[in-house]
Design an enzyme around this catalytic site. Structure first.
Site, PDB file in Angstrom:
ATOM      1  N   PRO A  10      -6.304  13.369  -5.844  1.00  0.00           N
ATOM      2  CA  PRO A  10      -5.305  12.552  -6.528  1.00  0.00           C
ATOM      3  C   PRO A  10      -5.868  11.238  -7.070  1.00  0.00           C
ATOM      4  CG  PRO A  10      -4.940  12.510  -4.153  1.00  0.00           C
ATOM      5  CD  PRO A  10      -5.988  13.544  -4.419  1.00  0.00           C
ATOM      6  N   ASN A  11      -5.357  10.896  -8.233  1.00  0.00           N
ATOM      7  CA  ASN A  11      -5.633   9.652  -8.948  1.00  0.00           C
ATOM      8  C   ASN A  11      -7.022   9.569  -9.573  1.00  0.00           C
ATOM      9  OD1 ASN A  11      -3.045   8.441  -8.462  1.00  0.00           O
ATOM     10  ND2 ASN A  11      -3.709   8.166  -6.353  1.00  0.00           N
ATOM     11  N   ARG A  18      -8.161   2.747 -13.545  1.00  0.00           N
ATOM     12  CA  ARG A  18      -7.615   2.418 -12.214  1.00  0.00           C
ATOM     13  C   ARG A  18      -8.615   1.582 -11.418  1.00  0.00           C
ATOM     14  NH1 ARG A  18      -7.684   5.953  -7.013  1.00  0.00           N
ATOM     15  NH2 ARG A  18      -6.415   4.670  -5.638  1.00  0.00           N
ATOM     16  N   TYR A  23     -13.624   1.248  -8.415  1.00  0.00           N
ATOM     17  CA  TYR A  23     -14.045   2.600  -8.784  1.00  0.00           C
ATOM     18  C   TYR A  23     -14.958   2.666 -10.007  1.00  0.00           C
ATOM     19  CZ  TYR A  23     -10.334   3.710  -5.510  1.00  0.00           C
ATOM     20  OH  TYR A  23      -9.560   3.783  -4.393  1.00  0.00           O
ATOM     21  N   ASN A  74     -14.381  15.320  -3.706  1.00  0.00           N
ATOM     22  CA  ASN A  74     -13.864  13.960  -3.614  1.00  0.00           C
ATOM     23  C   ASN A  74     -12.361  14.142  -3.459  1.00  0.00           C
ATOM     24  OD1 ASN A  74     -12.873  11.384  -3.918  1.00  0.00           O
ATOM     25  ND2 ASN A  74     -14.250  10.840  -5.591  1.00  0.00           N
ATOM     26  N   ALA A  77      -7.351  10.178  -1.684  1.00  0.00           N
ATOM     27  CA  ALA A  77      -6.524   9.778  -0.539  1.00  0.00           C
ATOM     28  C   ALA A  77      -6.304  10.921   0.453  1.00  0.00           C
ATOM     29  CB  ALA A  77      -5.183   9.241  -1.025  1.00  0.00           C
ATOM     30  N   GLU A  98     -19.078  15.910   0.873  1.00  0.00           N
ATOM     31  CA  GLU A  98     -17.978  14.976   0.637  1.00  0.00           C
ATOM     32  C   GLU A  98     -18.523  13.809  -0.189  1.00  0.00           C
ATOM     33  OE1 GLU A  98     -14.838  12.467   3.400  1.00  0.00           O
ATOM     34  OE2 GLU A  98     -16.862  12.799   4.179  1.00  0.00           O
ATOM     35  N   HIS A 100     -17.439  10.066  -2.250  1.00  0.00           N
ATOM     36  CA  HIS A 100     -16.506   8.972  -2.556  1.00  0.00           C
ATOM     37  C   HIS A 100     -17.221   7.984  -3.459  1.00  0.00           C
ATOM     38  CE1 HIS A 100     -13.561  10.364   0.284  1.00  0.00           C
ATOM     39  NE2 HIS A 100     -14.546  10.552   1.141  1.00  0.00           N
ATOM     40  N   ARG A 107     -13.896  -0.761   3.219  1.00  0.00           N
ATOM     41  CA  ARG A 107     -12.525  -0.920   2.729  1.00  0.00           C
ATOM     42  C   ARG A 107     -11.544  -0.964   3.893  1.00  0.00           C
ATOM     43  NH1 ARG A 107     -11.331   2.748  -2.121  1.00  0.00           N
ATOM     44  NH2 ARG A 107      -9.648   1.240  -2.272  1.00  0.00           N
TER      45      ARG A 107
END
Length: 149
Positions: A10-11, A18, A23, A74, A77, A98, A100, A107
């Site tokens: 998502p996103n 964004r 990012y 990725n 969330a 994985e 990111h 964070r």
């Protein structure tokens, strides 16, 4: 040629606009183009997808068994919330990297927990879009080692 399934949660379709301070300015299309070029140079093909829907990601992971040689994920969330994605990755039997864009450990505390990491071969975070290329290189090495055995 072996195929890598690259899934984005998502996103991630909002990359470039964004929170570029977190990012970066690269779009998902930019990352896809870089990933395609890196995979081709390593003798691999990619199937690059994005969804904001958890169930669609789970279905794609389930379908990857027998079709892909590895998965780069990725999960956005969903990394921090999805037992369903965890279970699908565990069941698929493929090597998983994985990825990111940001360093999730620098964070918010809730981002430090990953439901993907326990079922992933490895995790890459904090290198922006270059992390996808690093993941492709890692899977190329894993696939080559598997094919030697």
């Amino acid at each position: 040629m072996p195929t890598l399934l690259i899934l984005n949660g998502p996103n991630l379709n909002m990359l470039g606009t964004r929170e570029p301070g977190i990012y970066g300015a690269e779009t998902l299309k930019d990352i896809e183009a870089r990933s395609t070029a890196r995979a081709k140079a390593l003798g691999l093909t990619i199937d690059f997808r994005q969804s904001n829907m958890e169930g669609e990601l789970v279905t794609w992971i389930q379908q990857a068994a027998g079709k892909a040689s590895g998965i780069i994920l990725n999960a956005g969330a969903y990394t921090h919330t999805s037992v369903a994605i965890h279970d699908a990755l565990r069941a698929c039997g493929l090597p998983v990297i994985e990825v990111h864009l940001s360093n999730i450990y620098k964070r918010e505390a809730f981002r430090h927990q990953s439901f993907v990491a326990p079922v992933a071969t490895g995790s890459i975070c904090g290198f922006g879009g270059h992390g996808y290329e690093l993941a492709i290189e890692a899977l190329a090495t894993i696939i080559a080692a598997t094919n030697k055995g």
